[in-house]
Design an enzyme around this catalytic site. Structure first.
Site, PDB file in Angstrom:
ATOM      1  N   SER A 289       0.699  -1.244   0.020  1.00 26.79           N
ATOM      2  CA  SER A 289      -0.199   0.082  -0.068  1.00 26.79           C
ATOM      3  C   SER A 289       0.813   1.185  -0.143  1.00 26.79           C
ATOM      4  O   SER A 289       1.495   1.518  -0.912  1.00 26.79           O
ATOM      5  CB  SER A 289      -1.078  -0.080   1.082  1.00 26.79           C
ATOM      6  OG  SER A 289      -2.002   1.046   1.026  1.00 26.79           O
ATOM      7  N   ASP A 300      10.215   4.640 -10.423  1.00 24.05           N
ATOM      8  CA  ASP A 300       9.807   5.025 -11.706  1.00 24.05           C
ATOM      9  C   ASP A 300      10.529   6.522 -11.968  1.00 24.05           C
ATOM     10  O   ASP A 300      10.611   6.786 -13.347  1.00 24.05           O
ATOM     11  CB  ASP A 300       8.229   5.325 -11.789  1.00 24.05           C
ATOM     12  CG  ASP A 300       7.222   4.076 -12.052  1.00 24.05           C
ATOM     13  OD1 ASP A 300       8.044   3.295 -12.041  1.00 24.05           O
ATOM     14  OD2 ASP A 300       6.446   4.002 -12.075  1.00 24.05           O
ATOM     15  N   LYS A 314      -0.860  -4.243  -3.058  1.00 22.38           N
ATOM     16  CA  LYS A 314      -2.058  -3.535  -2.543  1.00 22.38           C
ATOM     17  C   LYS A 314      -2.058  -2.325  -2.878  1.00 22.38           C
ATOM     18  O   LYS A 314      -1.504  -1.106  -2.529  1.00 22.38           O
ATOM     19  CB  LYS A 314      -2.261  -3.767  -0.975  1.00 22.38           C
ATOM     20  CG  LYS A 314      -3.598  -3.319  -0.492  1.00 22.38           C
ATOM     21  CD  LYS A 314      -3.849  -1.818  -0.251  1.00 22.38           C
ATOM     22  CE  LYS A 314      -5.196  -1.745   0.357  1.00 22.38           C
ATOM     23  NZ  LYS A 314      -5.770  -0.251   0.749  1.00 22.38           N
TER      24      LYS A 314
END
Length: 525
Positions: A289, A300, A314
């Site tokens: 999460s 990224d 999640k």
């Protein structure tokens, strides 16, 4: 035929409702009216008395079960228990404790907390609370905590037994706000390299992180290892704020989007504490999460290297729907997406939470946790990082840049059984209870302890003997040898924890961690 029967049933209900002067409206063809009709029928026609509240809760849980695995209902008590670790504090007496032989043993009083202020010390045994005996009566940990905690300003009377003092000592402790910390380790793991471990993302996590990072900066930190292993997530905004400390102004951190929720983007403000310097993020299969938001943003944006194993996956956004009685629905309204556009959430089938819960076992069975070659991605899930255009994959979770297999040999079956029966933790608690004063005299500082302390053979023999007594034995000498190596390190860490804090525990055990070693190697150390 069935329509006619349904019509007859409705007429019967209307007739009975009229006789009982019930106000029931069956107009309209919305499915919710069917639910209302069913409840009215049960309440007014069922042969036995029913608990209406329990009936409604069961209906809510039943509806949510048909959705995703993370849309859930919680009672008022469950909501309080769920939120407390994230809110940053609770109201109580301020002690860290453990249960040893049905007795509450104070491990450490909270510094400047209510208990320390009245003279309660590490090693004290709390045997009664407000004249109710809690020692030797097999009271559950939950029941003990209920008695110790209470509203700020209220007073609780404690009966305490202290080594070397005859009789039961009596203390009156005024309860107060007790801080809960979500960062359980922050230290210089190597010259120039700081290490911070975040346990979860709560209301105070960002402030804690800034304080710890500033502290490490003063000690010469240039690069950082951010440890998010076993971090199950928490508050979304805390994750966004911490990711912001690593990224440049304008960098996308995460975005959310759902059927009824428009796309929301969260961007970095720049100028953060770790805007420069090397960064390594440690993750594993229990990193979830909010922790995946941070690791996904750093990966990224090519800001750091992710080391470990694929994260939990999640990536569903829950919105709380509060009820007047304190209960709550956490309803999924959107998905998380990394800056490159990857959906963090792993696939699931609606209405099949049991299959979803077996994901860890499936990963282990398929070899994903122990062998990178066992992990296969569909080309349709290929994405590229935003600066260096490295290949990353969607489909759920964050796949690390550097894979570290789970060492199933290090934590043997024998070790796991000893741990499951609390044999290891109980041995460490007994040891620290007996030797606390002598250890404090011998080791003024943790550095002295780290260099000189060794777990005695007597302690090891005691654990092996207790294991045999409870039917836990190694299958052969090789398993015993492998277990004892890990056991000595674990015990040393537990003793350090009880003499100082969790920070010192991780300073011990991290030196034997494969993921930590790989993280240091990634930094060129």
């Amino acid at each position: 035929m069935f329509k006619r029967q349904g019509f007859v049933l409705m007429l019967m209900l209307i007739s009975i409702a009229a006789q009982a002067q019930l106000k029931i409206n069956f107009s309209g063809d919305r499915p919710v009216n069917k639910l209302k009709m069913a409840e009215a029928a049960i309440l007014n026609l069922y042969v036995d008395t029913v608990n209406e509240s329990a009936l409604v809760e069961s209906a809510i849980r039943g509806m949510l079960k048909e959705l995703d695995p993370h849309s859930t209902y919680a009672t008022a008590a469950e909501v309080k228990a769920m939120n407390e670790p994230l809110q940053g504090n609770f109201e109580g007496i301020g002690v860290q404790f453990n249960i040893i032989e049905d007795t509450l043993l104070v491990m450490q009083p909270v510094v400047n907390g209510p208990s320390e202020k009245v003279g309660i010390m590490a090693g004290d045994r709390i045997v009664s609370v407000n004249d109710t005996t809690i020692a030797g009566v097999k009271m559950s940990r939950t029941d003990i905590m209920k008695r110790l905690r209470g509203p700020k300003g209220t007073t609780v009377r404690l009966g305490i037994i202290r080594r070397g003092v005859n009789g039961v000592l009596s203390f009156s402790v005024k309860r107060d706000k007790i801080p809960l910390h979500t960062i359980n380790a922050a230290y210089m793991i190597r010259p120039g390299v700081g290490y911070i471990r975040i346990e979860s993302f709560g209301a105070t996590t960002y402030r804690e992180f800034v304080e710890k990072a500033r502290m490490l900066e003063k000690q010469g930190m240039r690069d950082m290892i951010l440890d998010l292993q076993d971090n199950g997530g928490g508050y979304f905004q805390a994750a966004v704020d911490i990711a912001d400390e690593f990224l440049s102004k304008g960098d996308l951190i995460v975005y959310t989007e759902g059927r009824a929720v428009r796309r929301m983007e969260y961007n970095a403000h720049g100028g953060g504490i770790m805007a420069s310097g090397k960064v390594v993020v440690l993750v594993n299969e229990l990193t979830a999460s909010a922790a995946e938001i941070v690791s996904g943003a750093i990966q990224d944006q090519d800001r750091g290297v992710i080391v470990g194993r694929r994260t939990f996956a999640k990536g569903l956004v829950q919105r709380p729907v509060d009820f007047s009685d304190g209960s709550m629905i956490r309803l999924t309204v959107a998905h998380y997406y990394t800056p490159a556009g990857r959906c963090i959430q792993k696939p699931y089938r609606k209405g099949e939470p049991e299959e979803y819960a077996l994901d860890f076992e499936k990963r282990l069975k398929h070899g994903e946790l122990t062998n990178r070659d066992s992990i296969h991605f569909n080309d349709s899930l290929r994405y590229y990082t935003l600066r260096e255009h490295r290949t990353v994959y969607g489909g759920g979770g964050i796949m690390p840049d550097v894979f570290v297999p789970l060492d199933t040999l290090q934590y043997s079956n024998y070790y796991r059984k000893l741990a499951a029966k609390n044999i290891i933790i109980n041995a460490s608690l007994k040891y620290i209870d007996n030797e606390r004063k002598s250890l404090k005299r011998k080791y003024d500082t943790f550095d002295q302890f780290e260099k000189s302390f060794e777990v005695s053979q007597q302690m090891i023999d005691g654990i092996v003997a207790e294991g045999e007594k409870q039917g836990v034995k190694p299958k052969d000498d090789d398993e015993l040898k492998r277990t004892l190596k890990v056991l000595r390190i674990q015990l040393k860490g537990l003793v350090a924890r009880d003499l100082w804090d969790m920070n010192e525990y991780f300073r011990i055990v991290n030196e034997n961690s494969d993921i930590i070693k790989e993280g240091l190697k990634t930094l060129g150390l």
